[in-house]
Write a protein that holds these residues in place. Structure first.
Motif, mmCIF file in Angstrom:
data_model
loop_
_atom_site.group_PDB
_atom_site.id
_atom_site.type_symbol
_atom_site.label_atom_id
_atom_site.label_comp_id
_atom_site.label_asym_id
_atom_site.label_seq_id
_atom_site.Cartn_x
_atom_site.Cartn_y
_atom_site.Cartn_z
ATOM 1 N N ARG A 33 -3.138 -30.141 -14.262
ATOM 2 C CA ARG A 33 -2.995 -29.706 -15.635
ATOM 3 C C ARG A 33 -1.988 -30.588 -16.350
ATOM 4 O O ARG A 33 -0.981 -30.989 -15.772
ATOM 5 C CB ARG A 33 -2.499 -28.260 -15.697
ATOM 6 C CG ARG A 33 -2.287 -27.747 -17.111
ATOM 7 C CD ARG A 33 -1.501 -26.441 -17.124
ATOM 8 N NE ARG A 33 -0.173 -26.591 -16.548
ATOM 9 C CZ ARG A 33 0.859 -27.136 -17.182
ATOM 10 N NH1 ARG A 33 0.733 -27.581 -18.416
ATOM 11 N NH2 ARG A 33 2.037 -27.256 -16.580
ATOM 12 N N SER A 35 -0.268 -30.480 -20.304
ATOM 13 C CA SER A 35 -0.315 -29.727 -21.546
ATOM 14 C C SER A 35 -1.327 -28.597 -21.357
ATOM 15 O O SER A 35 -1.312 -27.919 -20.347
ATOM 16 C CB SER A 35 -0.657 -30.662 -22.700
ATOM 17 O OG SER A 35 -0.620 -29.972 -23.925
ATOM 18 N N LYS A 36 -2.213 -28.400 -22.287
ATOM 19 C CA LYS A 36 -3.208 -27.339 -22.107
ATOM 20 C C LYS A 36 -4.544 -27.896 -21.640
ATOM 21 O O LYS A 36 -5.558 -27.209 -21.732
ATOM 22 C CB LYS A 36 -3.362 -26.553 -23.413
ATOM 23 C CG LYS A 36 -2.098 -25.779 -23.768
ATOM 24 C CD LYS A 36 -2.205 -25.017 -25.052
ATOM 25 C CE LYS A 36 -0.871 -24.350 -25.370
ATOM 26 N NZ LYS A 36 -0.881 -23.677 -26.677
ATOM 27 N N TYR A 37 -4.527 -29.111 -21.161
ATOM 28 C CA TYR A 37 -5.736 -29.711 -20.608
ATOM 29 C C TYR A 37 -5.818 -29.487 -19.100
ATOM 30 O O TYR A 37 -4.823 -29.667 -18.385
ATOM 31 C CB TYR A 37 -5.762 -31.222 -20.869
ATOM 32 C CG TYR A 37 -5.946 -31.588 -22.322
ATOM 33 C CD1 TYR A 37 -7.220 -31.666 -22.875
ATOM 34 C CD2 TYR A 37 -4.852 -31.834 -23.131
ATOM 35 C CE1 TYR A 37 -7.394 -32.001 -24.208
ATOM 36 C CE2 TYR A 37 -5.012 -32.168 -24.467
ATOM 37 C CZ TYR A 37 -6.292 -32.250 -24.997
ATOM 38 O OH TYR A 37 -6.458 -32.573 -26.315
ATOM 39 N N HIS A 50 -10.545 -28.471 -22.073
ATOM 40 C CA HIS A 50 -9.600 -27.690 -22.877
ATOM 41 C C HIS A 50 -10.286 -26.394 -23.250
ATOM 42 O O HIS A 50 -11.466 -26.395 -23.617
ATOM 43 C CB HIS A 50 -9.190 -28.469 -24.133
ATOM 44 C CG HIS A 50 -7.955 -27.923 -24.790
ATOM 45 N ND1 HIS A 50 -7.915 -26.681 -25.382
ATOM 46 C CD2 HIS A 50 -6.711 -28.439 -24.940
ATOM 47 C CE1 HIS A 50 -6.690 -26.471 -25.866
ATOM 48 N NE2 HIS A 50 -5.940 -27.512 -25.600
ATOM 49 N N GLU A 120 6.527 -31.500 -20.351
ATOM 50 C CA GLU A 120 6.186 -30.154 -19.899
ATOM 51 C C GLU A 120 7.453 -29.305 -19.908
ATOM 52 O O GLU A 120 8.441 -29.657 -19.259
ATOM 53 C CB GLU A 120 5.634 -30.215 -18.464
ATOM 54 C CG GLU A 120 4.312 -30.934 -18.326
ATOM 55 C CD GLU A 120 3.153 -30.107 -18.868
ATOM 56 O OE1 GLU A 120 3.282 -28.864 -18.921
ATOM 57 O OE2 GLU A 120 2.129 -30.713 -19.233
ATOM 58 N N GLY A 154 2.711 -26.929 -24.831
ATOM 59 C CA GLY A 154 2.562 -25.613 -24.228
ATOM 60 C C GLY A 154 3.080 -24.441 -25.032
ATOM 61 O O GLY A 154 2.896 -23.296 -24.632
ATOM 62 N N GLY A 156 2.520 -22.414 -27.984
ATOM 63 C CA GLY A 156 1.585 -22.071 -29.048
ATOM 64 C C GLY A 156 2.207 -21.091 -30.037
ATOM 65 O O GLY A 156 3.398 -20.791 -29.973
#
Length: 257
Positions: A33, A35-37, A50, A120, A154, A156
């Motif tokens: 992983r 980030s959000k990928y 994603h 991260e 990360g 949101g």
DNA sequence: CTTACCGCCTGTCGGC
DNA sequence: TGCCGACAGGCGGTAA
């Protein structure tokens, strides 16, 4: 692995031919992983996924799509040759599927998807100090700053409100005017907020599912988000909301200065 | 350069 | 009760 696509595009067109060329028949060596990928490593490429906000990847027993909005099914055999089926499901299609032709993480990191991403938060040595240094001379509201993936990934919309509440920082404050001491608190608050959410199995409002397909319906304890008009858990003052950069923000006007 | 805002998409919910 | 508009989110693209 084998890839079946039921749709040509999600948020962006899916490079179906390239994905198949690089991924099909290849051994999945690792799942990572950034980030959000979600990244699926094979010898020549990384599959890039994603989930947007409503996406799911479910490991199911059948290859046949049975859940609405199933957009791709990946057949992957275990070491004994027994197949399993990874279904990519995303009602709102804010998600992405891509493939990057490269064989190592360093090259992947240089790809446009990832080149500009910040660190991260959960593995950073001193997130508070880093955020303080990055924020100097920044005039934008600290909440927008915190949500900028070039600064840190990360965080949101929901977790930005929550972390700022934990750190006692008003979301409207200009990022560059917040003290190093406050940023130290914020760095810890981001880590605590994210870890708490991970422990709870994620934040969800209605349609969350686990990776095994069970409806999760976890909802973590949110201190301010979506609590407009409710009393602050620390001081009892009513939670307020506002809009910043087109996003809803929730905060306690007394605890967050 | 920095910052703000739109658009993508569909399920859900509030108001009439 | 039924319909319809507003809204939610991540994030790339564009405009100011």
């Amino acid at each position: 692995m084998l890839a079946d696509f039921l749709r040509k595009d999600l948020r962006d067109p899916i490079p179906i031919k390239e994905f198949k060329r690089l991924m099909e028949g290849a051994v999945v060596e690792d799942v990572l992983r950034r980030s959000k990928y979600l990244l699926m490593k094979t010898p020549k490429a990384y599959g890039v996924f994603h989930l947007g906000m409503t996406g799911n990847m479910l490991w199911l027993k059948s290859r046949t799509p049975e859940i609405p909005h199933t957009h791709a099914v990946f057949t992957i055999e275990d070491k004994h040759g027994k197949p399993g089926y990874l279904h990519f499901i995303d009602a709102r299609r804010f998600g992405r599927i891509d493939v990057v032709h490269c064989s190592d993480a360093d090259t992947l990191a240089a790809h446009p998807h990832f080149a500009d991403l910040g660190p991260e938060p959960l593995t950073h040595k001193d997130l508070g100090k880093y955020l303080f240094e990055r924020s100097r001379k920044k005039k934008q509201p600290i909440k927008s700053f915190l949500m900028d993936a070039r600064v840190v990934v990360g965080v949101g919309n929901i977790y930005a409100s929550e972390a700022l509440f934990r750190a006692g920082i008003n979301p409207k404050r200009k990022a560059g005017t917040v003290t190093q001491e406050r940023y130290a608190l914020l760095g810890k608050a981001v880590v605590q907020t994210l870890n708490k959410a991970i422990d709870a199995g994620g934040t969800t409002f209605r349609d969350f599912k686990n990776s095994d397909g069970n409806p999760g319906y976890f909802k973590i304890q949110l201190a301010v988000y979506d609590r407009k008009g409710e009393p602050c858990e620390k001081c009892g003052t009513l939670i307020k909301d506002l809009r910043q950069s087109g996003r809803s923000t929730f905060f306690c006007p007394l605890c967050q200065l």
